[in-house]
Design a protein around this motif. Structure first.
Motif, PDB file in Angstrom:
ATOM      1  N   GLY A1256       1.359   3.149   7.225  1.00 55.65           N
ATOM      2  CA  GLY A1256       2.856   2.810   7.358  1.00 55.65           C
ATOM      3  C   GLY A1256       2.902   1.491   7.804  1.00 55.65           C
ATOM      4  O   GLY A1256       3.689   0.447   7.150  1.00 55.65           O
ATOM      5  N   PHE A1257       2.426   0.953   8.933  1.00 53.32           N
ATOM      6  CA  PHE A1257       2.363  -0.440   9.346  1.00 53.32           C
ATOM      7  C   PHE A1257       1.651  -1.536   8.460  1.00 53.32           C
ATOM      8  O   PHE A1257       2.374  -2.351   8.213  1.00 53.32           O
ATOM      9  CB  PHE A1257       1.644  -0.557  10.728  1.00 53.32           C
ATOM     10  CG  PHE A1257       1.536  -1.948  11.241  1.00 53.32           C
ATOM     11  CD1 PHE A1257       2.635  -2.792  11.660  1.00 53.32           C
ATOM     12  CD2 PHE A1257      -0.032  -2.551  10.990  1.00 53.32           C
ATOM     13  CE1 PHE A1257       2.279  -3.973  11.830  1.00 53.32           C
ATOM     14  CE2 PHE A1257      -0.069  -3.754  11.538  1.00 53.32           C
ATOM     15  CZ  PHE A1257       0.912  -4.564  11.867  1.00 53.32           C
ATOM     16  N   VAL A1258       0.796  -1.053   7.828  1.00 56.70           N
ATOM     17  CA  VAL A1258      -0.147  -1.903   6.931  1.00 56.70           C
ATOM     18  C   VAL A1258       0.858  -2.181   5.929  1.00 56.70           C
ATOM     19  O   VAL A1258       1.084  -3.326   5.269  1.00 56.70           O
ATOM     20  CB  VAL A1258      -1.271  -1.521   6.587  1.00 56.70           C
ATOM     21  CG1 VAL A1258      -1.877  -2.150   5.431  1.00 56.70           C
ATOM     22  CG2 VAL A1258      -2.057  -1.094   7.763  1.00 56.70           C
ATOM     23  N   LEU A1259       1.525  -1.053   5.093  1.00 55.40           N
ATOM     24  CA  LEU A1259       2.267  -1.234   4.089  1.00 55.40           C
ATOM     25  C   LEU A1259       3.642  -2.070   4.249  1.00 55.40           C
ATOM     26  O   LEU A1259       4.101  -2.829   3.495  1.00 55.40           O
ATOM     27  CB  LEU A1259       2.858   0.255   3.460  1.00 55.40           C
ATOM     28  CG  LEU A1259       1.628   0.908   2.736  1.00 55.40           C
ATOM     29  CD1 LEU A1259       2.053   2.395   2.351  1.00 55.40           C
ATOM     30  CD2 LEU A1259       1.103   0.331   1.279  1.00 55.40           C
ATOM     31  N   TRP A1260       4.330  -1.761   5.421  1.00 58.76           N
ATOM     32  CA  TRP A1260       5.504  -2.441   5.816  1.00 58.76           C
ATOM     33  C   TRP A1260       5.384  -4.033   6.158  1.00 58.76           C
ATOM     34  O   TRP A1260       6.124  -4.713   5.685  1.00 58.76           O
ATOM     35  CB  TRP A1260       6.206  -1.792   7.095  1.00 58.76           C
ATOM     36  CG  TRP A1260       7.493  -2.065   7.825  1.00 58.76           C
ATOM     37  CD1 TRP A1260       7.709  -3.125   8.156  1.00 58.76           C
ATOM     38  CD2 TRP A1260       8.501  -1.344   7.493  1.00 58.76           C
ATOM     39  NE1 TRP A1260       9.020  -3.362   8.413  1.00 58.76           N
ATOM     40  CE2 TRP A1260       9.535  -2.133   7.873  1.00 58.76           C
ATOM     41  CE3 TRP A1260       8.955  -0.030   6.628  1.00 58.76           C
ATOM     42  CZ2 TRP A1260      10.867  -1.731   8.095  1.00 58.76           C
ATOM     43  CZ3 TRP A1260      10.350   0.352   6.429  1.00 58.76           C
ATOM     44  CH2 TRP A1260      11.312  -0.434   7.374  1.00 58.76           C
ATOM     45  N   CYS A1261       4.070  -4.276   6.817  1.00 58.78           N
ATOM     46  CA  CYS A1261       4.171  -5.692   7.325  1.00 58.78           C
ATOM     47  C   CYS A1261       2.939  -6.663   6.537  1.00 58.78           C
ATOM     48  O   CYS A1261       3.236  -7.686   6.551  1.00 58.78           O
ATOM     49  CB  CYS A1261       3.541  -5.635   8.815  1.00 58.78           C
ATOM     50  SG  CYS A1261       5.029  -5.156   9.982  1.00 58.78           S
ATOM     51  N   LEU A1262       1.963  -5.805   6.254  1.00 59.43           N
ATOM     52  CA  LEU A1262       0.829  -6.677   5.791  1.00 59.43           C
ATOM     53  C   LEU A1262       0.626  -6.785   4.027  1.00 59.43           C
ATOM     54  O   LEU A1262       0.463  -8.038   3.551  1.00 59.43           O
ATOM     55  CB  LEU A1262      -0.485  -6.166   6.248  1.00 59.43           C
ATOM     56  CG  LEU A1262      -0.365  -5.811   7.887  1.00 59.43           C
ATOM     57  CD1 LEU A1262      -2.068  -5.407   8.158  1.00 59.43           C
ATOM     58  CD2 LEU A1262       0.001  -7.077   8.721  1.00 59.43           C
ATOM     59  N   CYS A1263       0.841  -5.608   3.279  1.00 53.32           N
ATOM     60  CA  CYS A1263       0.373  -5.655   2.202  1.00 53.32           C
ATOM     61  C   CYS A1263       1.284  -6.650   1.227  1.00 53.32           C
ATOM     62  O   CYS A1263       0.531  -7.300   0.287  1.00 53.32           O
ATOM     63  CB  CYS A1263       0.819  -4.455   1.512  1.00 53.32           C
ATOM     64  SG  CYS A1263      -0.592  -3.479   2.015  1.00 53.32           S
ATOM     65  N   SER A1264       2.420  -6.797   1.361  1.00 52.17           N
ATOM     66  CA  SER A1264       3.222  -7.676   0.749  1.00 52.17           C
ATOM     67  C   SER A1264       2.711  -9.189   0.686  1.00 52.17           C
ATOM     68  O   SER A1264       2.595 -10.053  -0.139  1.00 52.17           O
ATOM     69  CB  SER A1264       4.690  -8.079   1.093  1.00 52.17           C
ATOM     70  OG  SER A1264       5.471  -6.781   0.461  1.00 52.17           O
ATOM     71  N   VAL A1265       2.475  -9.410   2.161  1.00 50.98           N
ATOM     72  CA  VAL A1265       2.016 -10.874   2.242  1.00 50.98           C
ATOM     73  C   VAL A1265       0.550 -11.153   1.576  1.00 50.98           C
ATOM     74  O   VAL A1265       0.303 -12.236   0.973  1.00 50.98           O
ATOM     75  CB  VAL A1265       1.816 -11.349   3.651  1.00 50.98           C
ATOM     76  CG1 VAL A1265       0.978 -12.471   4.020  1.00 50.98           C
ATOM     77  CG2 VAL A1265       3.078 -11.153   4.582  1.00 50.98           C
ATOM     78  N   TYR A1266      -0.193 -10.210   1.691  1.00 56.24           N
ATOM     79  CA  TYR A1266      -1.591 -10.293   0.833  1.00 56.24           C
ATOM     80  C   TYR A1266      -1.200 -10.373  -0.594  1.00 56.24           C
ATOM     81  O   TYR A1266      -1.823 -10.874  -1.433  1.00 56.24           O
ATOM     82  CB  TYR A1266      -2.479  -8.884   1.309  1.00 56.24           C
ATOM     83  CG  TYR A1266      -3.968  -9.173   0.772  1.00 56.24           C
ATOM     84  CD1 TYR A1266      -4.984  -9.925   1.612  1.00 56.24           C
ATOM     85  CD2 TYR A1266      -4.257  -8.832  -0.403  1.00 56.24           C
ATOM     86  CE1 TYR A1266      -6.105 -10.137   1.055  1.00 56.24           C
ATOM     87  CE2 TYR A1266      -5.642  -8.898  -1.118  1.00 56.24           C
ATOM     88  CZ  TYR A1266      -6.501  -9.533  -0.159  1.00 56.24           C
ATOM     89  OH  TYR A1266      -7.636  -9.837  -0.528  1.00 56.24           O
ATOM     90  N   SER A1267      -0.582  -9.068  -1.235  1.00 49.46           N
ATOM     91  CA  SER A1267      -0.480  -9.037  -2.572  1.00 49.46           C
ATOM     92  C   SER A1267       0.546 -10.021  -3.360  1.00 49.46           C
ATOM     93  O   SER A1267       0.655  -9.844  -4.390  1.00 49.46           O
ATOM     94  CB  SER A1267      -0.434  -7.764  -2.948  1.00 49.46           C
ATOM     95  OG  SER A1267      -1.246  -6.897  -2.323  1.00 49.46           O
ATOM     96  N   GLY A1268       1.414 -10.197  -2.602  1.00 50.77           N
ATOM     97  CA  GLY A1268       2.825 -11.144  -2.927  1.00 50.77           C
ATOM     98  C   GLY A1268       3.803 -10.195  -3.793  1.00 50.77           C
ATOM     99  O   GLY A1268       4.849 -10.648  -4.065  1.00 50.77           O
ATOM    100  N   HIS A1269       3.822  -8.792  -3.654  1.00 52.23           N
ATOM    101  CA  HIS A1269       4.569  -7.982  -4.324  1.00 52.23           C
ATOM    102  C   HIS A1269       6.025  -7.830  -3.187  1.00 52.23           C
ATOM    103  O   HIS A1269       5.831  -8.168  -2.102  1.00 52.23           O
ATOM    104  CB  HIS A1269       4.289  -6.513  -4.494  1.00 52.23           C
ATOM    105  CG  HIS A1269       3.695  -5.892  -3.372  1.00 52.23           C
ATOM    106  ND1 HIS A1269       2.621  -5.991  -2.809  1.00 52.23           N
ATOM    107  CD2 HIS A1269       4.388  -5.026  -2.385  1.00 52.23           C
ATOM    108  CE1 HIS A1269       2.527  -5.300  -1.624  1.00 52.23           C
ATOM    109  NE2 HIS A1269       3.653  -4.607  -1.533  1.00 52.23           N
ATOM    110  N   GLN A1270       7.099  -7.801  -4.029  1.00 58.04           N
ATOM    111  CA  GLN A1270       8.244  -7.424  -2.995  1.00 58.04           C
ATOM    112  C   GLN A1270       8.319  -5.829  -2.448  1.00 58.04           C
ATOM    113  O   GLN A1270       8.289  -4.799  -3.022  1.00 58.04           O
ATOM    114  CB  GLN A1270       9.656  -7.577  -3.828  1.00 58.04           C
ATOM    115  CG  GLN A1270      10.857  -7.513  -3.046  1.00 58.04           C
ATOM    116  CD  GLN A1270      12.191  -7.672  -3.767  1.00 58.04           C
ATOM    117  OE1 GLN A1270      12.034  -8.035  -4.900  1.00 58.04           O
ATOM    118  NE2 GLN A1270      13.309  -7.409  -3.178  1.00 58.04           N
TER     119      GLN A1270
END
Length: 1635
Positions: A1256-1270
């Motif tokens: 939950g935390f990874v999807l909320w905080c980290l993934c967008s920054v890494y992959s650039g999706h909204q």
């Protein structure tokens, strides 16, 4: 009194005794005092003769005068109907006392009393008062001191003289000078030196037995009939082995008529097997009345249920006692259950075989010769007998029209109406004419001859019934008499409706008063009763119908084979059948009754029975008319007001015959004191309709005892046996010769339970005294066949079902040819298979045997038969034992239901009784535990469940008896609402499978060939290889997420990364790459300036879900600090949520806390300081006002293996564990998710998860920054306000991928279940969703995902879109299943569907995986936990030996991956948590790879599906956490499986959690309903866990909704619950401790 008259007592002693009696009758002295003084007075005159000793006539009558005090126990209402055979045995009371005393000597164990919430206790006594006017007049409950005193005397029933005075009791009372109250229960089985026995020895002065050893058992049997001529001794060898004299027991009818027998037991305890009694010699000169015999007594160790003494004082366990103390007590109470010897058999690994009860080699077997069919005397045809019943009516109606036929009574006992034969004849013709000609039209009459018609008449109007019945006979239509339906929902009336429907009834005849009393609709129509056909109600009273024309005359034929009437019968399961009786059978039956009862013209007969069916109909309506007799009918309503009314009418009319039930005799006993001038000398026959009931014997004896002095002759009492199918089966003939004594059998219950007849001599506790019900009916043939299987004749000493071959029986069950064949067309066979007669016999439904002299004995009914563990028990016997438990003042006598339910392939006995409103918890509980002990002691069978319900709540039959099948139905549905329940599964359930012995696992010595271990494929699998995947991933250049963010801020500054929605679905705030970068910089500056923090210091981020949290996280990375995300305290629940925050902050060693202004305020509030020590918080930084300036330089970590952040979470077992995530692992994690889910800057993903830990935390905080999706962020807490928020957002933003938690899914399923239509109209469309992933750390909740998919299918959700992921502490995401559906498949790699398999739950308990078909028994559906992420390898290992496992085994899931966490930061609560969780190696095979242990059990399955790359797809199935699994009986159980079963059992159970304590299974259920339902759940929960899991529940705790704690992921915190339970913090509604 008899004993005064026969003892040579001086005059003054006699007068003193008379005074004593007067004192007692006026209530001036207690029962106990009376007994004491009386025995003192006559003690000196007790004869002490040698040898045969004891003047036999002393104990002739030990009658207790009935005082208001002692009769108060008979404080009862509407108790009758089918189960009114209960007014009975004192014999039994004594046996029970002795049994209880035995239990008590045996062990001092206390049973923990259930705990109950206050409100529940008060309720059950308040709303349960008996309505006024229901009490018996003259039986007021003046609870005087004598109430709980004597064991049987307090009962107010005179003890019977014949075979019911227990000798030991009598002697010990003479010695002690007191009654045997429950505490000083006499049991002369003590050793010779002990109190009672030694005093007894003195009394018996000169006998040799006195001092030489224990006196086994004394039994005194009295005969009241004198034999003329010399006595005929019948001696039988006792079958005793062992030293000591072999005592012969003689059974003779001496002049005194009494003998005292004792015998010395063998000194070594040997089994004494007796020869079966000789029942074959039917010689008249030696009728064996007692047929004495040594019985088979096996020494049983009965379970120690409870300590009667502790119960006595009620000081067992106080209700509020600590739970743990109670459980400890319970654990002590549970000794090993009784087990029959077992054959050894090989138990396959997971084939759990339920133990089959092996026959006990010592059990008694039938050894007699094969019985012969008994023929009744010839049916003598008297010349003037009529050719049909209608012809008889015509004859009497024309030649003696003035002769009285029927006199009815009003409720004051005044004659209300006299129906003469003339009136009966003319009115019947009138009814016949109207039925045939006035219903329907001339062309289409409604009724034709042969049609069925319902007769609905109240019990106080026999005249109208009689006219209607004969009217039907004359019209040749078939009457079906039924009860008056009182309400639309009367117990059992629905079944009657089905009977009427199947008989094709369209017309109901009724009386005017009854018609007025039926419930009506507002328009005056009689509503259709539930389950009833549409009826035309026709009032058949004379004044309402028209006269027939002069020339109309009914056609009177000779009796033929047409149906005369249909009698209804209620079966064991509550269904109602119609027994058809032909006209010839009707006539023959009347003739047979006339002959056997010696009826003559113009005799007067008093009838108390129900005249609509059975004995009341046959004697009081049919046979009476054949013989022109005069019937005095006593309605039930009059009996309730004046129980003596029938006796008064016998005197008033000098009646020759009376038809009664045991109940009526019993009531007369209770009330007879008020009556002086009773004279019963006119009676020549007293027909006891339920004389076949084993317990009617005591009523008959007691009645004779009291009324013999009022002119009642002993030979007048004529018990009979009858059944709806066979009509009258047998009846004792009234004889003028009083020297032929009635037959008595004192049979061993133990023998009866094995279906054999053993005359019992020594085991006085468990005997059944039976009286004969006379001989076979004239013109009939009777035999006894085995109760089940082929109708084969029984042996002479075997109990079986009586079958009758005669014209005078029923012919069929209406409309049911199959059942008819089995019942009415039985051809009994002898042992060689030859038929004994060419004519069919009818099964009577009665169990019994034919004794010497052709006397029939009935031991029970087929309907009341319960086969438990291969032994047969009779419901009535068990009722009687329960009724004999003193003191009876807690329950109503007539309202006990005993039935059996089937649980785990055996019958289990359930006893339900109505509790009196004034009894306390402890009283009732004490009574219940004693009932259990008594039943165990006497019947050697355990009671599975004993329940007490508030008064007047059991369903009743129309005549006031308990409606058994309805009660059973309510019990099984959980709607009986008991106020007290005691379950004893530990003692009853003896057929559980053996506990499993662990098999040695595959060890290093096993052969490994490639990836096969012991011939099975090793269970291992992996996701795609990260190295070989070519992707244009720019972010891969960077080692650190902070660098990725800076790069995005430069290259795509205005690209929106995050959008946060509020509860209205509008955008609350959003962040572009550059905004996030700028805010993170300011936070880093603030940390450096205000916090003065060093590199690598830990910072707790306490934020609500949102944008601030993300900015704070990157701010920490920019400042070189290690962030820890912490869920903020809940403002409404600070006391419980704030300590967790404090704990995480302390454990993580945070140097400072960052949060918003609002939370800052909350942390300093008064409530907060009450919950925790506020002064020890680290510095708190408020990020709402940030410094303006930029930091001088952003921190750049030097080593990618350093800590990036800490992830803290509370596991389901309540452990707080923080894991360390390095920069390397974080980047690898984000990359793995990006590849698996194909995330690009152009994508939008909706996330409805808590952002504090795990995936939950990874999807909320980290993934967008890494992959650039909204990422569209939806805080789950907002869904509580607006459940549709998440789905509306998904629809509005046309999102293709979304992530949620189970709690979110549940909220939507429950909250939006009824709103799908309105959502559709609002334009909600989910057809674009291709993946909806549930993020979880548990076994996929397949039921929830399926109901979610089904519910939203109408809104366009593709059924295959929903899938799950799996993560754990060591690896935050092992599997994640993105789906690529149909048309969308070409846009990327297509993952296969999540596959569901069905595994055998029993095999799973043995750690084996066996696939079964869907829907097969014990199948458990499991859904795969998602597709394994790229770069992840999985193996299944044995958690104990750490060896690799084959793929048919359940084992621990081990993972090896670049994004494994690097270790526990610290573990709170269990410091010794093994470090090998992160660095384990296999014990053999590939011993080099380093694995992390997930702590979850699961298995791998190679599926048939292939993924996009053409690879076979390996599916991982998670079964449950290793920590949570429960080891019980050597097997591994997963709580969720038991909980699923429990939740299904009752609609009021909303949630359930189970855990173990010591070796007990504790089940906690949340109740959504009134507290009165709480106790309904206890038996249901126990049943289902036994049935489906072969486990016995130790404790059932019923709590309010919301008590079971749940963590943020929606997982139950079972260990917290357990701690709360043991510390007594749950405030349960009810706690039941199963015994």
């Amino acid at each position: 009194m008899a004993d005064r008259d026969t003892l040579p007592l001086p005059l003054e002693v006699r007068t003193r005794l008379a005074e004593l009696e007067l004192e007692l009758s006026e209530g001036d002295i207690t029962q106990k005092g009376y007994e004491k003084k009386r025995s003192k007075l006559i003690g000196a005159f007790l004869p002490q003769a040698p040898g045969k000793g004891m003047d036999p006539s002393v104990p002739h009558e030990r009658r207790t005068p009935v005082t208001p005090g002692s009769s108060s126990r008979y404080h009862r209402r509407r108790s009758s109907g089918s189960r009114d055979e209960r007014y009975r045995s004192d014999v039994h009371t004594e046996a029970v006392q002795a049994a209880l005393a035995k239990q008590k000597e045996r062990g001092k164990m206390a049973v923990p009393m259930p705990s109950k919430r206050r409100s529940l206790v008060v309720q059950s006594s308040m709303d349960a008062y008996t309505p006024p006017g229901e009490e018996h007049i003259g039986l007021q409950d003046t609870s005087s001191g004598s109430e709980g005193e004597g064991s049987m005397q307090g009962e107010g029933t005179p003890t019977s003289s014949q075979s019911s005075i227990n000798m030991e009791n009598w002697i010990s009372r003479a010695i002690h000078g007191s009654t045997t109250s429950s505490t000083t229960s006499s049991s002369s089985t003590q050793s010779g030196g002990s109190g009672a026995a030694s005093r007894l020895a003195d009394v018996m002065g000169q006998t040799h037995l006195g001092k030489s050893g224990p006196i086994a058992h004394l039994s005194l049997k009295r005969k009241t009939r004198k034999v003329l001529g010399p006595p005929v001794p019948v001696t039988v060898e006792n079958g005793n082995t062992g030293p000591g004299p072999v005592v012969r027991r003689s059974c003779e009818f001496g002049s005194g008529g009494s003998e005292l027998v004792w015998q010395q037991p063998p000194l070594e305890k040997q089994e004494n097997h007796s020869a079966p009694p000789d029942v074959t010699s039917y010689t008249t000169d030696s009728i064996q009345v007692e047929r004495p015999q040594g019985s088979t007594t096996t020494s049983r160790s009965t379970p120690k249920y409870g300590n009667a003494e502790l119960m006595e004082t009620g000081d067992g366990v106080p209700v509020g006692g600590r739970v743990s103390a109670k459980i400890q007590q319970l654990v002590n109470t549970l000794k090993r259950p009784k087990r029959p010897p077992l054959r050894e058999f090989f138990v396959d690994d997971f084939e759990e075989l339920l133990e089959v009860q092996q026959p006990d080699p010592n059990q008694p077997k039938a050894e007699g010769a094969q019985m012969l069919a008994m023929r009744g005397e010839q049916l003598g045809v008297v010349t003037n007998w009529p050719l049909s019943l209608e012809a008889a009516l015509q004859r009497w109606g024309t030649i003696s029209p003035k002769a009285p036929c029927l006199t009815t009574m009003d409720t004051n006992g005044k004659p209300l109406y006299i129906l003469t034969y003339g009136k009966l004849w003319t009115r019947s013709i009138k009814v016949a004419y109207n039925i045939l000609h006035k219903l329907g039209s001339k062309q289409e009459p409604m009724l034709r001859p042969g049609d069925r018609v319902a007769l609905v008449f109240p019990n106080n109007d026999p005249a109208a019934f009689m006219v209607a019945f004969y009217g039907c006979l004359l019209a040749e239509v078939v009457p079906v008499p039924i009860e008056v339906p009182l309400t639309r929902k009367d117990a059992g009336s629905q079944q009657i409706g089905f009977l009427l429907g199947s008989c094709g009834v369209t017309v109901a005849l009724t009386s005017d008063a009854c018609h007025k009393g039926l419930p009506k609709s507002p328009t005056g129509e009689i509503p259709q009763f539930k389950g009833w056909p549409k009826l035309l109600w026709f009032v058949s009273e004379s004044k309402h119908i028209s006269k027939p024309p002069r020339d109309w005359f009914p056609h009177i034929k000779d009796a033929n084979n047409e149906t005369a009437y249909i009698e209804y019968k209620t079966c064991k399961d509550g269904s109602v059948l119609g027994v058809t009786v032909m006209r010839i059978a009707l006539l023959t039956h009347c003739q047979a009754l006339t002959q056997s009862c010696g009826y003559t013209e113009a005799e007067t007969i008093v009838n108390v029975l129900d005249f609509k069916k059975d004995v009341g109909l046959w004697h009081g309506i049919l046979t009476s008319v054949m013989n022109m007799m005069h019937v005095i009918s006593i309605p039930y309503s009059l009996m309730k007001v004046n129980p003596l009314s029938w006796i008064q009418k016998v005197c008033q009319y000098k009646a020759k015959v009376a038809c009664v039930k045991s109940r009526d005799m019993h009531w007369a006993l209770v009330a007879h004191r008020d009556q002086r001038d009773i004279n019963l000398s006119s009676l020549r026959m007293l027909v006891v309709a339920d004389g076949a009931n084993p317990w009617s014997v005591s009523s008959c004896d007691a009645f004779l005892n009291v009324f013999q002095s009022k002119g009642l002759k002993p030979e007048v009492i004529c018990p009979c046996a009858s059944s709806p199918e066979a009509l009258t089966v047998a009846i004792r003939r009234p004889t003028d010769d009083s020297n032929q004594p009635p037959g008595r059998g004192v049979l061993s219950m133990q023998g009866l339970s094995h279906g054999v007849i053993r005359v019992d001599s020594e085991e006085k506790l468990s005997v059944l005294t039976l009286q004969d019900v006379g001989t076979v009916m004239p013109g009939a043939l009777m035999c006894v066949v085995k109760p089940d299987g082929v109708p084969q004749l029984c042996k002479t000493d075997e109990i079986g079902e009586l079958c009758v071959g005669s014209i005078a029986t029923g012919t069929s069950y209406y409309g049911l040819s199959g059942m008819t064949k089995n019942t009415f067309e039985v051809f009994p066979m002898n042992s060689v298979g030859a038929l004994i007669s060419e004519y069919p016999f009818t099964r009577t439904g009665l169990l019994g045997f034919v004794g010497p002299g052709g006397l029939c004995f009935i031991a029970g009914k087929m309907d009341g038969l319960m086969v438990v563990g291969g032994r047969r028990h009779n419901a009535d016997d068990i009722v009687a034992t329960a009724l004999a438990v003193e003191p009876m003042k807690f329950v109503y006598r007539g309202r006990i239901a005993v039935f059996s339910i089937s649980v785990l392939h055996d019958e289990r006995i359930v006893v339900v009784a109505e509790q009196r409103p004034d009894s306390t918890e402890e009283d009732s509980f004490q009574w219940m535990s004693r009932v259990l002990q008594a039943i165990d002691g006497i019947h050697q069978v355990g009671v599975y469940c004993l329940a007490l319900v508030p008064s007047n709540t059991l369903p009743k039959t129309p005549l006031g008896g308990i409606h058994l099948s309805e009660s059973k139905q309510l019990f099984l549905e959980g709607s009986l609402h008991p106020c007290n329940v005691l379950m004893c599964p530990h003692t009853c359930v003896t057929n559980l499978p053996k506990p499993r012995q662990k098999q040695p696992e595959i060890g290093p010595a096993s052969v490994m060939v490639g990836n096969l271990v012991s011939g099975k494929r090793i269970a291992q699998a992996s996701g795609r290889d990260l190295g070989q995947m070519e992707d244009n991933d720019q972010a891969r250049k960077f080692l650190f997420l902070s660098e990725v963010l800076q790069w995005r801020a430069q290259t795509t500054p205005d690209h929106v990364l995050y959008t946060l929605l509020n509860c209205r679905g509008t955008i609350a705030s959003s962040l572009t790459c550059v905004q996030l970068h700028k805010r993170a910089e300011k936070i880093a500056t603030m940390l450096a300036e205000r916090g003065h923090l060093q590199d690598g210091e830990h910072i707790a981020l306490v934020y609500p879900p949102g944008i601030d949290l993300i900015a704070a996280f990157y701010g920490c990375l920019y400042a070189g600090c290690v962030p820890i995300t912490v869920r903020p305290p809940h403002p409404q629940n600070i006391a419980t949520t704030l300590p967790t925050v404090k704990m995480i902050v302390e454990v993580s060693r945070s140097a400072c806390m960052m949060t918003t202004a609002g939370i800052c305020k909350l942390l300093r509030s008064k409530e907060a300081s009450a919950a925790v020590d506020v002064r020890s918080w680290p510095p708190v930084l408020d990020t709402d006002d940030l410094p303006r300036k930029k930091p001088p330089l952003l921190y750049k970590p030097s080593n990618p293996d350093t800590l990036a952040y800490l992830d803290f979470s509370v596991s389901t077992t309540g452990m707080l564990a923080g894991v360390k995530m390095s920069h390397t692992a974080t980047s690898a994690f984000c990359r793995s998710i990006k590849l698996q889910c194909e995330l690009y800057p152009s994508r939008e993903v909706a996330i409805c998860l808590d952002p504090y830990c795990g995936l939950g935390f990874v999807l909320w905080c980290l993934c967008s920054v890494y992959s650039g999706h909204q990422s569209i962020l939806i805080p789950p807490s907002e869904l509580e306000v607006n459940p549709a928020l998440w789905l509306l957002a998904v629809s509005q933003y046309k999102v293709r991928d979304t992530f949620c938690s189970y709690s979110v899914m549940e909220l939507c399923t429950k909250g939006l279940g009824l709103q799908t239509e309105s959502l559709k109209s609002r334009g909600l469309d989910l057809s674009r969703v291709r993946t909806c992933v549930v993020v979880a750390e548990e076994r996929p909740r397949i039921a929830l995902t399926q109901s979610f998919s089904k519910l939203f299918k109408d809104l366009g959700l593709h059924p295959r879109a929903v899938s799950t992921s799996f993560g754990c502490r060591v690896n935050l995401a092992v599997c994640l299943q993105p789906h690529r559906l149909g048309k969308l498949a070409d846009q990327g790699t297509s993952g296969p569907d999540p596959t569901t398999v069905y595994v055998d739950m029993r095999a799973l308990r043995h750690d084996r995986v066996r696939l079964v078909e869907r829907g097969s028994p014990h199948s458990l559906p499991l859904m795969e936990s998602g597709k394994i992420l790229p770069g992840v390898r999985i193996i299944i290992a044995n958690p104990e030996t750490k060896g690799p496992l084959g793929d048919s085994h359940l084992g621990e899931i081990w993972v090896c991956s670049g994004h494994n966490a690097s270790g526990y930061f610290t573990v709170y609560g269990d410091e010794a948590l093994q470090s090998d969780h992160f660095t384990s190696r296999l014990s053999f095979g590939d011993t080099q790879t380093i694995w992390a242990r997930t702590g979850y059990l699961g298995f791998l399955r190679r599926t048939e599906l292939t993924d996009a790359s053409g690879e076979r797809h390996d599916a991982l199935y998670v079964v449950g956490a290793l920590d949570e699994a429960m080891e019980l009986r050597g097997m591994r159980y997963h709580p969720i499986d038991i909980e699923t079963s429990v939740i299904r059992t009752h609609k009021s159970i909303t949630e359930c959690a189970v855990f173990t304590w010591t070796n007990l299974l504790v089940v906690v259920v949340e109740l959504d309903g009134s507290e009165q339902e709480a106790l309904d759940l206890v038996p249901l929960v126990t049943n289902v866990v036994l049935e489906e899991h072969y486990l016995i529940v130790g404790v059932v705790v019923v709590v309010d909704i919301g008590v079971i704690p749940i963590n943020s992921r929606g997982e139950k915190q079972r260990m917290h619950l357990r701690d709360g339970f043991l510390a007594d913090q749950l405030d349960p509604i009810y706690v039941a401790y199963n015994m």
